[in-house]
Structure formats: structure tokens, C-alpha cells
Enzyme design. Structure first.
Site, PDB file in Angstrom:
ATOM      1  N   LYS A   9       0.684  -1.013  -0.158  1.00  0.00           N
ATOM      2  CA  LYS A   9       0.083  -0.065  -0.050  1.00  0.00           C
ATOM      3  C   LYS A   9       0.796   1.184  -0.007  1.00  0.00           C
ATOM      4  O   LYS A   9       2.134   1.062   0.323  1.00  0.00           O
ATOM      5  CB  LYS A   9      -1.098  -0.037   1.209  1.00  0.00           C
ATOM      6  CG  LYS A   9      -2.029  -1.053   1.252  1.00  0.00           C
ATOM      7  CD  LYS A   9      -2.778  -1.120   2.248  1.00  0.00           C
ATOM      8  CE  LYS A   9      -3.786  -2.342   2.203  1.00  0.00           C
ATOM      9  NZ  LYS A   9      -4.858  -2.232   3.556  1.00  0.00           N
ATOM     10  N   TYR A  49     -12.390  -1.801  -3.748  1.00  0.00           N
ATOM     11  CA  TYR A  49     -12.887  -2.210  -2.382  1.00  0.00           C
ATOM     12  C   TYR A  49     -14.219  -1.914  -2.277  1.00  0.00           C
ATOM     13  O   TYR A  49     -14.582  -1.776  -1.274  1.00  0.00           O
ATOM     14  CB  TYR A  49     -12.074  -1.127  -1.415  1.00  0.00           C
ATOM     15  CG  TYR A  49     -10.724  -1.599  -0.857  1.00  0.00           C
ATOM     16  CD1 TYR A  49     -10.488  -2.746  -0.298  1.00  0.00           C
ATOM     17  CD2 TYR A  49      -9.810  -0.933  -1.279  1.00  0.00           C
ATOM     18  CE1 TYR A  49      -9.168  -3.164   0.223  1.00  0.00           C
ATOM     19  CE2 TYR A  49      -8.303  -1.247  -0.991  1.00  0.00           C
ATOM     20  CZ  TYR A  49      -8.218  -2.292  -0.177  1.00  0.00           C
ATOM     21  OH  TYR A  49      -7.013  -2.875   0.319  1.00  0.00           O
ATOM     22  N   PHE A  57     -15.347   2.823   7.485  1.00  0.00           N
ATOM     23  CA  PHE A  57     -13.940   2.998   7.276  1.00  0.00           C
ATOM     24  C   PHE A  57     -13.679   3.275   5.599  1.00  0.00           C
ATOM     25  O   PHE A  57     -12.627   3.402   5.241  1.00  0.00           O
ATOM     26  CB  PHE A  57     -12.791   1.944   7.834  1.00  0.00           C
ATOM     27  CG  PHE A  57     -13.085   0.569   7.235  1.00  0.00           C
ATOM     28  CD1 PHE A  57     -12.704   0.239   6.202  1.00  0.00           C
ATOM     29  CD2 PHE A  57     -14.093  -0.100   8.065  1.00  0.00           C
ATOM     30  CE1 PHE A  57     -12.971  -1.111   5.814  1.00  0.00           C
ATOM     31  CE2 PHE A  57     -14.535  -1.435   7.622  1.00  0.00           C
ATOM     32  CZ  PHE A  57     -13.885  -1.858   6.653  1.00  0.00           C
ATOM     33  N   ARG A  85      -1.481 -14.553   3.881  1.00  0.00           N
ATOM     34  CA  ARG A  85      -2.117 -14.175   4.927  1.00  0.00           C
ATOM     35  C   ARG A  85      -1.381 -14.281   6.203  1.00  0.00           C
ATOM     36  O   ARG A  85      -1.356 -13.333   7.066  1.00  0.00           O
ATOM     37  CB  ARG A  85      -3.577 -14.671   4.992  1.00  0.00           C
ATOM     38  CG  ARG A  85      -4.409 -14.127   3.950  1.00  0.00           C
ATOM     39  CD  ARG A  85      -5.822 -14.201   3.686  1.00  0.00           C
ATOM     40  NE  ARG A  85      -6.476 -13.695   4.828  1.00  0.00           N
ATOM     41  CZ  ARG A  85      -7.120 -12.332   4.926  1.00  0.00           C
ATOM     42  NH1 ARG A  85      -6.877 -11.640   3.680  1.00  0.00           N
ATOM     43  NH2 ARG A  85      -7.888 -11.834   5.722  1.00  0.00           N
ATOM     44  N   THR A  91      -5.109  -7.917  10.236  1.00  0.00           N
ATOM     45  CA  THR A  91      -5.455  -6.605   9.601  1.00  0.00           C
ATOM     46  C   THR A  91      -5.018  -5.660  10.638  1.00  0.00           C
ATOM     47  O   THR A  91      -4.501  -4.567  10.089  1.00  0.00           O
ATOM     48  CB  THR A  91      -6.965  -6.476   9.332  1.00  0.00           C
ATOM     49  OG1 THR A  91      -7.582  -7.706   8.411  1.00  0.00           O
ATOM     50  CG2 THR A  91      -7.239  -5.292   8.687  1.00  0.00           C
ATOM     51  N   ARG A 102       2.813  -7.008   9.056  1.00  0.00           N
ATOM     52  CA  ARG A 102       2.123  -5.759   9.843  1.00  0.00           C
ATOM     53  C   ARG A 102       2.556  -5.470  11.162  1.00  0.00           C
ATOM     54  O   ARG A 102       2.462  -4.517  11.772  1.00  0.00           O
ATOM     55  CB  ARG A 102       0.531  -6.275   9.872  1.00  0.00           C
ATOM     56  CG  ARG A 102      -0.007  -5.929   8.366  1.00  0.00           C
ATOM     57  CD  ARG A 102      -1.563  -6.526   8.188  1.00  0.00           C
ATOM     58  NE  ARG A 102      -2.081  -6.111   7.022  1.00  0.00           N
ATOM     59  CZ  ARG A 102      -3.118  -6.954   6.543  1.00  0.00           C
ATOM     60  NH1 ARG A 102      -3.569  -7.831   6.861  1.00  0.00           N
ATOM     61  NH2 ARG A 102      -3.662  -6.223   5.426  1.00  0.00           N
ATOM     62  N   ASN A 112      -2.110  -0.176   7.140  1.00  0.00           N
ATOM     63  CA  ASN A 112      -1.355  -1.532   7.426  1.00  0.00           C
ATOM     64  C   ASN A 112      -0.807  -2.164   6.471  1.00  0.00           C
ATOM     65  O   ASN A 112      -0.466  -3.209   6.183  1.00  0.00           O
ATOM     66  CB  ASN A 112      -2.659  -2.362   7.932  1.00  0.00           C
ATOM     67  CG  ASN A 112      -3.496  -2.894   7.030  1.00  0.00           C
ATOM     68  OD1 ASN A 112      -3.239  -2.216   5.726  1.00  0.00           O
ATOM     69  ND2 ASN A 112      -4.364  -3.509   7.236  1.00  0.00           N
ATOM     70  N   HIS A 115      -1.986  -5.607   1.480  1.00  0.00           N
ATOM     71  CA  HIS A 115      -3.186  -6.018   1.350  1.00  0.00           C
ATOM     72  C   HIS A 115      -2.966  -7.639   0.619  1.00  0.00           C
ATOM     73  O   HIS A 115      -2.152  -7.756  -0.092  1.00  0.00           O
ATOM     74  CB  HIS A 115      -4.106  -5.412   0.315  1.00  0.00           C
ATOM     75  CG  HIS A 115      -5.209  -6.084  -0.206  1.00  0.00           C
ATOM     76  ND1 HIS A 115      -6.312  -6.079   0.427  1.00  0.00           N
ATOM     77  CD2 HIS A 115      -5.273  -7.204  -1.295  1.00  0.00           C
ATOM     78  CE1 HIS A 115      -7.247  -6.992  -0.172  1.00  0.00           C
ATOM     79  NE2 HIS A 115      -6.693  -7.452  -1.419  1.00  0.00           N
ATOM     80  N   GLU A 126      -9.384  -9.860  -7.968  1.00  0.00           N
ATOM     81  CA  GLU A 126      -8.363  -8.941  -7.683  1.00  0.00           C
ATOM     82  C   GLU A 126      -7.206  -8.974  -8.747  1.00  0.00           C
ATOM     83  O   GLU A 126      -6.522  -8.129  -9.068  1.00  0.00           O
ATOM     84  CB  GLU A 126      -7.838  -9.144  -6.270  1.00  0.00           C
ATOM     85  CG  GLU A 126      -8.878  -8.737  -5.419  1.00  0.00           C
ATOM     86  CD  GLU A 126      -8.555  -8.900  -3.742  1.00  0.00           C
ATOM     87  OE1 GLU A 126      -7.240  -9.136  -3.589  1.00  0.00           O
ATOM     88  OE2 GLU A 126      -9.437  -8.652  -3.001  1.00  0.00           O
TER      89      GLU A 126
HETATM   90  P1  CMP Z   1      -7.323  -4.702   3.773  1.00  0.00           P
HETATM   91  O1  CMP Z   1      -6.846  -6.037   3.867  1.00  0.00           O
HETATM   92  O2  CMP Z   1      -6.609  -4.186   2.381  1.00  0.00           O
HETATM   93  O3  CMP Z   1      -8.892  -4.511   3.394  1.00  0.00           O
HETATM   94  C1  CMP Z   1      -9.632  -3.239   3.671  1.00  0.00           C
HETATM   95  C2  CMP Z   1      -8.808  -2.536   4.709  1.00  0.00           C
HETATM   96  O4  CMP Z   1      -9.877  -1.743   5.244  1.00  0.00           O
HETATM   97  C3  CMP Z   1      -8.156  -3.248   5.551  1.00  0.00           C
HETATM   98  O5  CMP Z   1      -7.113  -3.953   4.991  1.00  0.00           O
HETATM   99  C4  CMP Z   1      -7.900  -2.281   6.540  1.00  0.00           C
HETATM  100  O6  CMP Z   1      -6.673  -1.320   6.223  1.00  0.00           O
HETATM  101  C5  CMP Z   1      -9.094  -1.220   6.380  1.00  0.00           C
HETATM  102  N1  CMP Z   1      -9.925  -1.244   7.741  1.00  0.00           N
HETATM  103  C6  CMP Z   1     -10.109  -0.071   8.416  1.00  0.00           C
HETATM  104  N2  CMP Z   1     -10.751  -0.323   9.248  1.00  0.00           N
HETATM  105  C7  CMP Z   1     -11.331  -1.833   9.448  1.00  0.00           C
HETATM  106  C8  CMP Z   1     -11.995  -2.635   9.883  1.00  0.00           C
HETATM  107  N3  CMP Z   1     -12.703  -2.229  11.209  1.00  0.00           N
HETATM  108  N4  CMP Z   1     -12.074  -3.848   9.612  1.00  0.00           N
HETATM  109  C9  CMP Z   1     -11.640  -4.352   8.320  1.00  0.00           C
HETATM  110  N5  CMP Z   1     -10.900  -3.534   7.787  1.00  0.00           N
HETATM  111  C10 CMP Z   1     -10.631  -2.107   8.072  1.00  0.00           C
END
Ligand code: CMP
Length: 132
Positions: A9, A49, A57, A85, A91, A102, A112, A115, A126
Site C-alpha cells: 500500500k 474495495y 472506514f 495472509r 489486519t 504488519r 497497514n 493487502h 483481484e
Molecule cells: P485490507 O486487507 O486491505 O482490506 C480492507 C482494509 O480496510 C483493511 O485492509 C484495513 O486497512 C481497512 N480497515 C479499516 N478499518 C477496518 C475494520 N474495522 N475492519 C476491516 N478493515 C478495516
């Protein structure tokens, strides 16, 4: 054999840790089969997304993902989706296991670093989103 989509990211690119991140995946035996550096528009980030549209968010996520260049790439290997993962960590970096990307590099759940596709269906969608 599976393929999965990962993205370094904009925060990962800004922190100058592209090489460190790719090395973690390569050291685990996964192969990078596609990679590029691009900057998403807000429209493209919203589309990528779209499953999060409506969540609290979503707006911040779209702004963040289009705030600078990112690096989408495809990783191939046995059980690639799950392995990626595990290497990324949870996450929320506060919940991520020690040694994961992370835990090591991410500042917050919003920022974070990385992805990874969460299922075979997501991986297919994707990979096609970025690499046709
Ligand atoms: P990612 O795996 O890229 O998928 C969606 C992104 O939304 C996630 O990483 C986080 O960076 C962001 N995000 C922020 N708040 C939340 C939340 N409560 N739950 C899941 N993803 C979140």
C-alpha cells in the site's frame, strides 16, 4: 498451486520497505509472477474495495489507497492465499503475530502496509482487476 493478489500500500512505498516486504514472500518460497507500480484513482480504489462500500472506514480507505503509488503483485505457490495472509499478519497490527509484516511495519488498522486476497474468489477478481 494457487495464485493470490497482494498490494504494498502507499504507506509501504513511502516507508521505502518494498524490498524488505518482497523478500519475506520470496524467502517463504512463493514466486512473484506479475508486479507493477501504479497510483490508483479514487474511482479505481472504490471499485477495488467495493465490498466495503457503506462501512464506516470506506471513505478513508479509498482516500488512503489513492494517496500515492502502490505495488500490486501476484504470488504463486502451494496454498498461496493462506500463506500470504500468515506472512502479512492480522489486519489490525496490534493483533498481528510477531515477525509478520504488519506487526513489524504497520502503524494502524487504516495504515497497514499490505493487502492480500482473502479467498479464491477474491484472488481471481483481484488478479484480473490489476493484470487482466
Ligand atoms: P485490507 O486487507 O486491505 O482490506 C480492507 C482494509 O480496510 C483493511 O485492509 C484495513 O486497512 C481497512 N480497515 C479499516 N478499518 C477496518 C475494520 N474495522 N475492519 C476491516 N478493515 C478495516
Amino acid at each position: 498451486m494457487e495464485s493470490t493478489l497482494s498490494i504494498i500500500k502507499p504507506d509501504g512505498v513511502k516507508k521505502n520497505i518494498i524490498g524488505n516486504i518482497l523478500k519475506k514472500f520470496e524467502d517463504s518460497g512463493l514466486k512473484i509472477t506479475h508486479i507493477k507500480l501504479i497510483q490508483l484513482t479514487e474511482k479505481e480504489a472504490s471499485e477495488f474495495y467495493e465490498m466495503h462500500d457503506g462501512k464506516p472506514f470506506f471513505k478513508d480507505l479509498v482516500a488512503f489507497m489513492s494517496s500515492g503509488p502502490c505495488i500490486p503483485f501476484v504470488l504463486m505457490g502451494e496454498n498461496a492465499i493462506l500463506r500470504v495472509r500468515e506472512i502479512m499478519g492480522a489486519t489490525d497490527p496490534q493483533e498481528a503475530k510477531e515477525g509478520t509484516i504488519r506487526a513489524q511495519y504497520a502503524d494502524s488498522i487504516d495504515s497497514n502496509i499490505i493487502h492480500g486476497s482473502d479467498s479464491q474468489d477474491s484472488a481471481t477478481r483481484e488478479i484480473s482487476f490489476f493484470f487482466g
